[in-house]
Design an enzyme around this catalytic site. Structure first.
Site, short mmCIF file in Angstrom:
data_model
loop_
_atom_site.label_atom_id
_atom_site.label_comp_id
_atom_site.label_asym_id
_atom_site.label_seq_id
_atom_site.Cartn_x
_atom_site.Cartn_y
_atom_site.Cartn_z
N HIS A 175 1.09 -1.28 0.11
CA HIS A 175 -0.15 -0.41 -0.05
C HIS A 175 0.71 1.23 -0.33
O HIS A 175 1.88 1.43 0.65
CB HIS A 175 -0.83 -0.01 1.81
CG HIS A 175 -2.39 -0.92 1.17
ND1 HIS A 175 -3.18 -0.88 1.60
CD2 HIS A 175 -2.20 -1.79 0.15
CE1 HIS A 175 -4.25 -1.51 1.48
NE2 HIS A 175 -3.21 -2.19 0.36
N LYS A 211 -0.52 0.10 14.92
CA LYS A 211 1.07 0.14 15.59
C LYS A 211 1.66 -1.12 16.63
O LYS A 211 2.55 -1.26 16.92
CB LYS A 211 1.36 1.53 16.09
CG LYS A 211 1.56 2.67 14.90
CD LYS A 211 2.56 2.37 13.97
CE LYS A 211 2.18 3.32 13.37
NZ LYS A 211 2.72 3.20 12.22
N TYR A 234 -9.91 5.20 6.70
CA TYR A 234 -9.92 5.61 7.90
C TYR A 234 -11.29 7.11 7.91
O TYR A 234 -10.59 8.10 6.71
CB TYR A 234 -8.90 6.54 8.44
CG TYR A 234 -8.43 5.22 8.78
CD1 TYR A 234 -7.93 5.12 10.14
CD2 TYR A 234 -7.42 5.14 7.68
CE1 TYR A 234 -6.69 3.87 10.19
CE2 TYR A 234 -6.17 3.69 8.54
CZ TYR A 234 -5.70 3.70 8.86
OH TYR A 234 -4.88 2.12 9.52
N TYR A 272 3.20 6.73 9.74
CA TYR A 272 2.71 5.42 9.28
C TYR A 272 3.38 3.93 8.35
O TYR A 272 3.38 3.04 8.94
CB TYR A 272 1.09 5.66 8.25
CG TYR A 272 0.07 5.10 8.50
CD1 TYR A 272 -1.03 4.91 8.76
CD2 TYR A 272 0.22 3.90 7.62
CE1 TYR A 272 -2.16 4.28 8.70
CE2 TYR A 272 -0.95 2.28 7.92
CZ TYR A 272 -1.75 3.42 7.83
OH TYR A 272 -2.53 2.31 7.70
#
Length: 389
Positions: free
Chosen positions: A72, A296, A200, A384
């Site tokens: 991604h 995470k 999101y 990220y």
């Protein structure tokens, strides 16, 4: 029995550490409370940072990840009907990999078994002895038989409810915690993802997340009350609510179907300090938990494994203990940055029961700033894809 490192916990962090140590000729034994099938049945995160991918390669277990994982290069963020993209390639030159934790664990089990790694399943009564001295040992029972392993070091990779953290006297540790006033209702379905990238979504009805495991297996979440139970939500009710929380054009192309797994996960931020007590080292959820926003959890466990593996290699191969002495310091420095990002991202995307009209306006302003600012998008992208070790 005797080994160099006893690893408590046969999840991905414990297995990864064991496999990495094997590549350097360092012996370990893994102790797991559950069965192998139970560990592989856990539904967990599916986004791997750059650092985690590099560790998989170093451990020699990245072939299937490269073949089946989905790279991604960005992610999508929405509020109301506004949808914008954070471009990881543009801002960092790197990407993340969508590859389920179950797949990671399966790869690591296969590697340990192929190389004769010793893993004890269904162990009970694990007790860590003399971790603050020079000759620690671990006792436990398996199949009704009592056993003892003498070792040089103990790695506690046994999660939040494991024995490792609680083996450190309370006077020797300090804990920090934030419990969020909502949970995530998650559904796994054998349907194509609504989008090629993760969404999101912030909406007046609460947060939603559209993710995937592969091109025919989707993972969706909606923010819910912690008073809810999975059985309170029919599949139809879940899909209807998800559609209300994502942009209309995405909702229109959402493919729905029967759920094959449905659960509610609480959200918590937690850190214990220090992450070392004598010859006992904590890794992953045994030492810290992050909200799932931003994926995470597994990745912070991987960074712990990196620092501990480096320290153990220095001890056994180079004759220096600097890496072990500084393990907690280095691991916590990165953990707190991940905690900050997960806390910030959660605050940005969720609706809180005590939010005032002013708070909601500030949240909207923050989203609009993120949409319009390259600098803000770069900061999100850097966190990220994973901060450097």
């Amino acid at each position: 029995m005797r080994t160099q490192v006893v690893i408590i916990g046969g999840g991905p962090s414990g297995l990864l550490l064991s496999q990495l140590l094997y590549t350097k000729g360092i012996d370990s034994i893994v102790l797991e409370r559950q069965t192998r099938d139970h560990v592989l049945g856990r539904i967990r995160a599916g986004v791997l940072e750059q650092g985690m991918m590099a560790l998989m390669a170093e451990a020699g277990v990245d072939a299937r990840m490269k073949a089946k994982g989905i790279a991604h290069h960005g992610t999508l963020i929405s509020y109301d009907d506004t949808l914008f993209r954070i471009d990881f390639q543009k801002h960092t030159g790197t990407s993340v990999m969508v590859y389920g934790q179950t797949e990671v664990t399966q790869d690591l089990y296969a590697a340990r078994e192929a190389h004769g790694g010793q893993i004890e399943f269904e162990v009970a009564g694990v007790t860590i002895h003399d971790a603050d001295r020079d000759a620690p040992y671990v006792t436990y029972t398996v199949g009704g038989q009592e056993r003892r392993i003498d070792c040089d070091f103990v790695a506690g990779c046994d999660g939040f409810h494991g024995v490792s953290r609680n083996s450190i006297p309370q006077r020797s540790r300090r804990e920090f915690e934030k419990v969020y006033p909502f949970g995530w209702l998650g559904v796994l379905s054998e349907t194509p993802p609504v989008n090629d990238e993760i969404i999101y979504a912030n909406s007046e009805r609460g947060f939603a997340l559209c993710s995937m495991r592969n091109d025919q297996l989707s993972r969706y979440y909606i923010q819910c009350s912690m008073a809810d139970k999975p059985q309170d939500w029919s599949d139809d009710a879940f899909w209807q609510e998800l559609k209300r929380r994502i942009p209309q054009d995405q909702a229109a192309q959402l493919v729905t179907g029967p759920s094959i797994e449905k659960s509610i996960a609480p959200l918590r931020s937690f850190v214990t300090e220090p992450m070392r007590w004598g010859r006992l080292f904590l890794c992953g959820d045994a030492a810290h938990i992050v909200p799932p926003t931003g994926a995470k959890g597994l990745n912070t466990a991987a960074s712990d494994v990196h620092y501990l593996f480096t320290g153990l290699c220095q001890h056994y191969l180079d004759g220096t203990d600097e890496g072990l002495e500084r393990y907690s310091e280095k691991a916590l420095a990165r953990v707190w940055k991940a905690e900050r990002f997960s806390w910030w991202f959660s605050s940005l995307m969720h609706r809180y029961p005590d939010q005032s009209a002013f708070d909601l306006r500030m949240q909207r302003a923050e989203l609009e700033f993120l949409r319009s600012s390259d600098a803000a998008q770069k900061a999100l992208a850097e966190n990220y894809v994973g901060l450097p070790y």
